[in-house]
Design a protein around this motif. Structure first.
Motif, short mmCIF file in Angstrom:
data_model
loop_
_atom_site.label_atom_id
_atom_site.label_comp_id
_atom_site.label_asym_id
_atom_site.label_seq_id
_atom_site.Cartn_x
_atom_site.Cartn_y
_atom_site.Cartn_z
N SER A 1 -1.06 -8.72 -5.06
CA SER A 1 -0.21 -7.88 -4.25
C SER A 1 -1.03 -6.63 -3.83
CB SER A 1 1.03 -7.58 -4.83
OG SER A 1 1.94 -8.81 -5.09
N LEU A 2 -1.58 -6.21 -5.13
CA LEU A 2 -2.06 -4.88 -4.92
C LEU A 2 -3.50 -5.06 -3.87
CD1 LEU A 2 -2.00 -2.53 -6.45
CD2 LEU A 2 -3.70 -3.18 -8.30
N ILE A 3 -4.23 -6.21 -3.85
CA ILE A 3 -5.28 -6.40 -2.95
C ILE A 3 -4.51 -6.39 -1.52
CG2 ILE A 3 -6.66 -8.20 -1.85
CD1 ILE A 3 -7.28 -9.24 -4.69
N VAL A 4 -3.30 -7.04 -1.20
CA VAL A 4 -2.73 -7.03 -0.08
C VAL A 4 -2.42 -5.47 0.27
CG1 VAL A 4 -0.75 -7.63 1.40
CG2 VAL A 4 -1.74 -9.25 -0.11
N ALA A 5 -1.96 -4.78 -0.60
CA ALA A 5 -1.39 -3.41 -0.14
C ALA A 5 -2.86 -2.71 0.25
CB ALA A 5 -0.95 -2.77 -1.44
N SER A 6 -3.88 -2.61 -0.55
CA SER A 6 -5.20 -1.95 -0.17
C SER A 6 -5.56 -2.14 1.07
CB SER A 6 -6.11 -1.92 -1.52
OG SER A 6 -5.84 -2.87 -2.36
N SER A 7 -5.75 -3.61 1.45
CA SER A 7 -6.19 -4.02 2.81
C SER A 7 -5.17 -3.45 3.89
CB SER A 7 -6.04 -5.69 2.71
OG SER A 7 -6.79 -6.17 1.86
N ALA A 8 -3.75 -3.61 3.54
CA ALA A 8 -3.01 -2.90 4.56
C ALA A 8 -3.26 -1.42 4.61
CB ALA A 8 -1.66 -3.30 3.95
N LEU A 9 -3.42 -0.78 3.49
CA LEU A 9 -3.72 0.65 3.68
C LEU A 9 -4.92 0.67 4.37
CD1 LEU A 9 -2.47 3.30 2.83
CD2 LEU A 9 -4.02 3.17 0.82
N ALA A 10 -6.08 0.14 4.19
CA ALA A 10 -7.40 0.39 4.63
C ALA A 10 -7.02 0.13 6.17
CB ALA A 10 -8.45 -0.49 4.39
N CYS A 11 -6.30 -0.81 6.60
CA CYS A 11 -6.03 -1.13 8.05
C CYS A 11 -5.32 -0.04 8.59
CB CYS A 11 -5.34 -2.19 8.30
SG CYS A 11 -6.08 -3.83 8.06
N ALA A 12 -4.30 0.56 7.95
CA ALA A 12 -3.35 1.70 8.61
C ALA A 12 -4.52 2.82 8.61
CB ALA A 12 -2.45 1.88 7.37
N ILE A 13 -5.31 3.39 7.85
CA ILE A 13 -6.15 4.41 7.74
C ILE A 13 -7.13 4.36 9.01
CG2 ILE A 13 -8.02 5.47 6.90
CD1 ILE A 13 -6.74 4.99 3.85
N PHE A 14 -7.66 2.80 9.18
CA PHE A 14 -8.49 2.55 10.25
C PHE A 14 -7.70 2.95 11.67
CE2 PHE A 14 -11.52 0.83 7.18
CZ PHE A 14 -12.67 1.54 7.69
N ALA A 15 -6.60 2.34 11.76
CA ALA A 15 -5.91 2.55 12.81
C ALA A 15 -5.59 4.17 13.40
CB ALA A 15 -4.32 2.04 12.80
N VAL A 16 -5.40 4.74 12.06
CA VAL A 16 -5.14 6.19 12.23
C VAL A 16 -6.43 6.92 12.91
CG1 VAL A 16 -4.50 8.52 11.39
CG2 VAL A 16 -3.13 6.51 10.81
N LEU A 17 -7.42 6.72 12.29
CA LEU A 17 -8.86 7.23 12.66
C LEU A 17 -9.12 6.56 14.15
CD1 LEU A 17 -11.00 6.48 9.82
CD2 LEU A 17 -10.39 8.73 10.80
N SER A 18 -8.69 5.65 14.34
CA SER A 18 -8.90 5.04 15.76
C SER A 18 -8.04 5.88 16.93
CB SER A 18 -8.44 3.35 16.03
OG SER A 18 -9.59 2.88 16.35
N TRP A 19 -6.89 5.80 16.48
CA TRP A 19 -5.89 6.76 17.39
C TRP A 19 -6.57 8.15 17.56
CZ3 TRP A 19 -2.57 10.71 16.25
CH2 TRP A 19 -1.62 11.19 17.15
N LEU A 20 -6.67 8.88 16.61
CA LEU A 20 -7.35 10.14 16.46
C LEU A 20 -8.43 10.10 17.56
CD1 LEU A 20 -7.21 11.42 12.95
CD2 LEU A 20 -5.77 12.06 14.98
N LEU A 21 -9.27 9.28 17.51
CA LEU A 21 -10.48 9.25 18.28
C LEU A 21 -10.43 9.05 19.67
CD1 LEU A 21 -13.56 8.98 17.34
CD2 LEU A 21 -13.30 6.54 17.90
#
Ligand code: ATP
Ligand code: MG
Lengths: 362, 557
Positions: B528-548
């Motif tokens: 579950s921790l792995i899923v959570a960190s993968s999801a978090l990473a995706c979210a962070i990249f999505a935000v970065l992408s959006w800002l960009l």
């Protein structure tokens, strides 16, 4: 010798280029003088772009030599040469605004660069657009920005690859004039690739007509149009009527039942078949019949209104049934008052018929 | 006449050298290990001679034939289940006007964030001896064939879906209009227009699913019971019995379906691309309440099933003692109390995924950029491209085993890397290289071909143009690549299971080990921790992408 080299910007000697088994360029010899505007004209795939890219150092040179202002640049990299270039796509940097695009190649102090950009924006007539991005301005404006960027560093040679082909007809005509006058004001040597003969005829000091990787003819627009060196050039630049006749003397031929006088020095040999050509605008339409050896009656098959002129198709029974293309002004047409199917006197003025030898160059 | 100094500028030689270095590094990461595993498989351990003896002996070993048959049977059944499900799901997303498409798409892709062991663990809690729905699979029958199949369906579904989405998206509205005008009914339209246009996508999805199942050992390990499969056999031979040469032989066997699917997929993609005419009209889907409602129902059921498997694993992580003490508890996250690497494994995984994302993206982008855009480096293009496509055809298990043979060889000067984090990063980069490389190349190819030529005519060095233009314009793709490397490395087990050491324990491997040791709840917690960190990473990249995107909106039209 020295003085001749002094006003040479570019000297191309025996240049050749192959892509694998395909020969894209062969035995190209071309000299361009300083301040001259030269057009490379030819059909698609004849090697115009390849020649331009070799001058730019973007294609490797395998055969021959290229000299710029006396300096051998055959193997120099693009950065070691001195030119500005505008591509068909303009290749403006999408993430930089107009100002930064134009300033891209400028070096030195910030204020100097800014001043130079302002100067160029003024020159291309686009002040006030400098904070916009390429995607926000029109095609014609993008084209001028690309030109300004290429001219920013004051190169001694400007290379243009079909710079106008992506624009619509009206903008194109306007920019033709602008580019030409800009070139004259800056006196920058320019080589432009185009497959549009009108563009070449109106803009160039000299035209280089190319076909299948070789140069067919180099000359002023007048020379190219009035004294084409080959059948290809005659056909590619302007329209031509081709007549199959038999020579009856060194400058006379028999066409159907008529004897016609050709231009002098056509190297005709009596009794041999020959191929003659004449421009549509050189054939005259007469308002009344005038019995003369260069006149015959033609039957109007078809007419087409092309803006300022009419293009007619006329069949002449007396000249072996040949179908001629003729152009006429509106005034002429009003005077003649003819309809399709009617007969009309047609005249080939003596001395206007020409050939490229007795079928030697077809 | 003046003769100019016309040596090649130093920067060009540098570009050539740097591209060569990229190729060399990639060759070391791929060719070395592959040659090592092949020679292991074909060299007789006793005599040191090349030949088929070792191979033949391994193949004739008891159980080999059975596990091969098991693998094939498993892969076939999984493919037969996944393909129609994924096709209908993709069709619902592309060809109906049902509401909530974005959400449905996201839910269906969720399994990509989980290690392949997670569905197995969830199934134990759902249908196992202590499962809530034990009666669905009486007498522990979930441990075996059907357990593996369900786990594999969960794991392979998003892969098939992505391929079919791509295939269905390229519809030409004109063909459907023509068919309607000609009076073709729905079924005939499907047979004559839709099927021909998606058949390569279907083929591609089928071979990808088949291969993924054959080369995965995680599901069989967790839920397979006595049902042995080929990939698990390789794992057992190497880890359990230290029989490396047998492991190598099975590795070579696993290469066969992967290579075949690589070739088939390549051919299918080529045909798929050729199908779409340049002037195709995009399909506009009309509303049809009945059809859209059915589509929504179907997607809800499928994504609900996927989600409940995921939710089960997460729930198991937070429940004190399933099924006797159903209270909320964080006890299972005390990884340091059980064997399996503890929290250190998790931090190590994060660090390694970050390292893979940074160095992998750097290598991929620099390699692709040099060979696509810098004339001086172009002689390397073919070699780089060939090498970059290779990982697609090499299962992670095989690559990892190759790393053992290659880097652990005493005469290898790179021997020092063995047992460090560096080898894990190298192996992960190699394992995920193909997709990353293709993403980079696609993005670079979209730029005007003449940017570099213009820059050269303005005497601006190529690296400055890369910095000022190429990189900024390609930044969304670069972020995509980094995210892909991060999530992939976070979740992979097969590529790293042979090369970690107690000092470089990883989260995904510790899931395997904790489950093996019977600490299933802790394994669920770590998964579950792995899923959570993968999801978090995706979210962070999505935000970065959006800002960009917001920043670059001005210049993107
Ligand atoms: N890199 C290349 N590899 C192989 N063949 C090439 C290459 N570049 C050009 N050619 C071939 O060389 C010939 C000349 O090409 P070039 O682009 O110079 O033509 P062009 O006169 O500019 O034509 P167009 O008007 O269509 O632009 C063409 O037949 C083209 O296919
Ligand atoms: Mg061209």
């Amino acid at each position: 010798m020295q003085t001749e080299l002094d006003h040479r910007e570019l000297d191309i000697r025996q240049l050749g280029k192959s892509f694998g088994a395909f020969t894209a360029l062969k035995n190209i010899d071309l000299s361009v003088n300083k301040g001259e505007f030269v057009c490379l004209l030819g059909p698609s795939g004849c090697g115009k772009t390849t020649l331009l890219r070799m001058i730019a150092g973007l294609e490797r040179c395998e055969q021959g030599q290229i000299l710029q202002a006396g300096r051998d640049i055959t193997r120099a990299s693009p950065a070691q040469r001195d030119y500005g270039i505008v591509f068909q796509s303009y290749a403006l940097f999408p993430n930089l605004n107009i100002r930064d695009n134009i300033a891209y190649g400028l070096k030195g102090r910030q204020e100097d660069r800014q001043r130079r950009v302002d100067e160029l924006l003024e020159l291309i007539g686009l002040p006030g657009l400098d904070r916009k991005y390429p995607a926000q301005i029109s095609g014609g404006q993008q084209q001028r920005v690309a030109l300004a960027r290429a001219l920013a560093t004051s190169p001694s040679l400007l290379l243009l690859d079909e710079p106008l082909s992506a624009l619509d007809a009206q903008v194109r005509e306007h920019l033709r004039f602008e580019i030409k006058s800009l070139q004259q004001r800056l006196n920058v040597t320019t080589i432009m690739v185009t497959h549009d003969q009108e563009e070449a005829l109106t803009m160039a000091d000299r035209i280089v007509v190319m076909n299948h990787g070789v140069i067919e003819q180099i000359g002023t627009p007048e020379q190219i149009y009035h004294q084409p060196a080959s059948r290809f050039v005659a056909n590619f630049v302007g329209h031509c009527n081709w007549l199959s006749a038999t020579a009856s003397g060194t400058r006379s031929v028999t066409l159907g039942q008529a004897d016609l006088l050709t231009a002098p020095e056509q190297n005709l040999r009596a009794g041999e078949p020959c191929e003659l050509y004449i421009r549509p605008e050189d054939i005259e339409l007469l308002p009344s019949w005038d019995p003369e050896s260069h006149t015959a009656l033609g039957k109007l098959l078809h007419r087409e209104l092309i803006g300022s002129i009419y293009r007619l198709r006329v069949a002449v029974a007396q000249w072996g049934g040949v179908e001629l293309q003729i152009v006429a002004t509106h005034r002429e047409m009003a005077n003649l008052r003819i309809d399709d199917g009617q007969l009309i006197p047609v005249r080939i003025p003596p001395g206007r018929l020409r050939s490229f030898g007795s079928g030697a160059r077809v | 006449m003046m003769q100019a100094a016309q040596q090649r500028p130093r920067s060009e030689i540098f570009a050539w050298g740097l591209a060569g270095l990229c190729v060399l590094v990639l060759a070391m990461m791929l060719i070395g290990p592959l040659v090592a595993i092949l020679s292991q498989a074909f060299i007789d351990p006793a005599s040191g001679q090349w030949g088929w003896q070792s191979m033949a002996a391994s193949l004739a070993a008891p159980g080999m034939l059975q596990s091969t048959l098991n693998s094939v049977q498993l892969a076939l059944v999984t493919t037969l289940i996944v393909l129609p499900l994924a096709y209908l799901y993709a069709a619902a997303l592309c060809r109906t006007a049902m509401p909530g498409k974005g959400l449905m798409r996201m839910l269906a892709l969720l399994p990509l964030l989980a290690p392949s062991l997670l569905p197995g663990i969830a199934l134990v809690y759902l249908f196992g001896n202590q499962g809530i729905l034990k009666s669905w699979f009486p007498d522990g029958s979930i441990y075996g064939f059907w357990g593996i199949v369900i786990a594999q369906v969960f794991y392979t579904f998003p892969h098939a879906l992505m391929i079919l989405l791509t295939a269905l998206r390229v519809a030409d509205a004109r063909l459907y209009e023509a068919a309607t005008v000609l009076g073709a009914g729905k079924i005939r339209q499907w047979l004559t227009v839709t099927l021909p246009s998606v058949r390569y996508g279907l083929l591609s999805a089928a071979v990808v699913v088949f291969t993924l199942v054959v080369i995965d050992f995680g599901a069989a390990k967790v839920i397979g019971g006595q049902f042995n499969v080929l990939a698990l056999e390789a794992y057992k031979q190497v880890i359990g019995q230290q029989n490396f040469s047998r492991g190598a032989v099975i590795g070579v066997l696993l290469l066969i379906p992967a290579l075949l699917s690589f070739v088939l997929d390549h051919l299918a993609q080529r045909k798929q691309q050729a199908m779409l005419g340049a002037r195709a009209q995009p399909l506009v889907v009309q509303r049809q309440p009945l059809r859209d409602g059915l589509a929504l129902l179907f997607c809800t059921l499928v994504s609900g099933a996927l989600l409940s498997i995921l939710a089960m694993a997460v729930a198991a992580a937070f429940i004190k003692l399933w099924p006797y003490q159903m209270q909320f508890s964080l006890n299972h996250f005390n990884f340091d109390d059980v064997d399996g690497g503890g929290w250190g494994a998790f931090y190590n995984s994060l660090l390694m995924s970050l390292g893979t994302a940074v160095f992998g993206t750097l290598l991929v982008f620099v390699g692709a950029w040099l060979t696509e855009k810098v004339a001086a480096a172009q002689p390397w293009r073919q070699a780089l491209h060939l090498l970059a496509m290779l990982p697609m055809a090499v299962p992670g298990l095989v690559l990892g085993l190759g790393y053992v043979f290659f880097f652990n060889h005493p005469s290898n000067p790179l021997h020092g890397v063995y047992g460090t984090q560096a080898i894990l990063v190298l192996c992960s980069i190699a394992h995920f290289y193909t997709t990353a490389h293709l993403t980079a190349v696609t993005a670079l190819k979209q730029l005007d071909r003449e940017f570099e030529a213009v820059a050269a005519s303005l005497k601006v060095p190529f690296w400055l143009t890369a910095w000022r233009v190429t990189l900024p314009v390609c930044l969304p793709a670069v972020l995509d690549i980094a995210r892909y490397f991060f999530v992939g490395t976070m979740t992979t087990v097969s590529a790293v299971v042979f090369i970690y050491t107690p000092d470089t324990m990883l989260a995904s491997v510790s899931v395997l080990n904790m489950d093996d040791a019977g600490d299933t709840a802790a394994a669920a917690a770590m998964a579950s921790l792995i899923v959570a960190s993968s999801a978090l990473a995706c979210a962070i990249f999505a935000v970065l992408s959006w800002l960009l995107q917001r920043k670059s909106q001005r210049w993107r039209d």
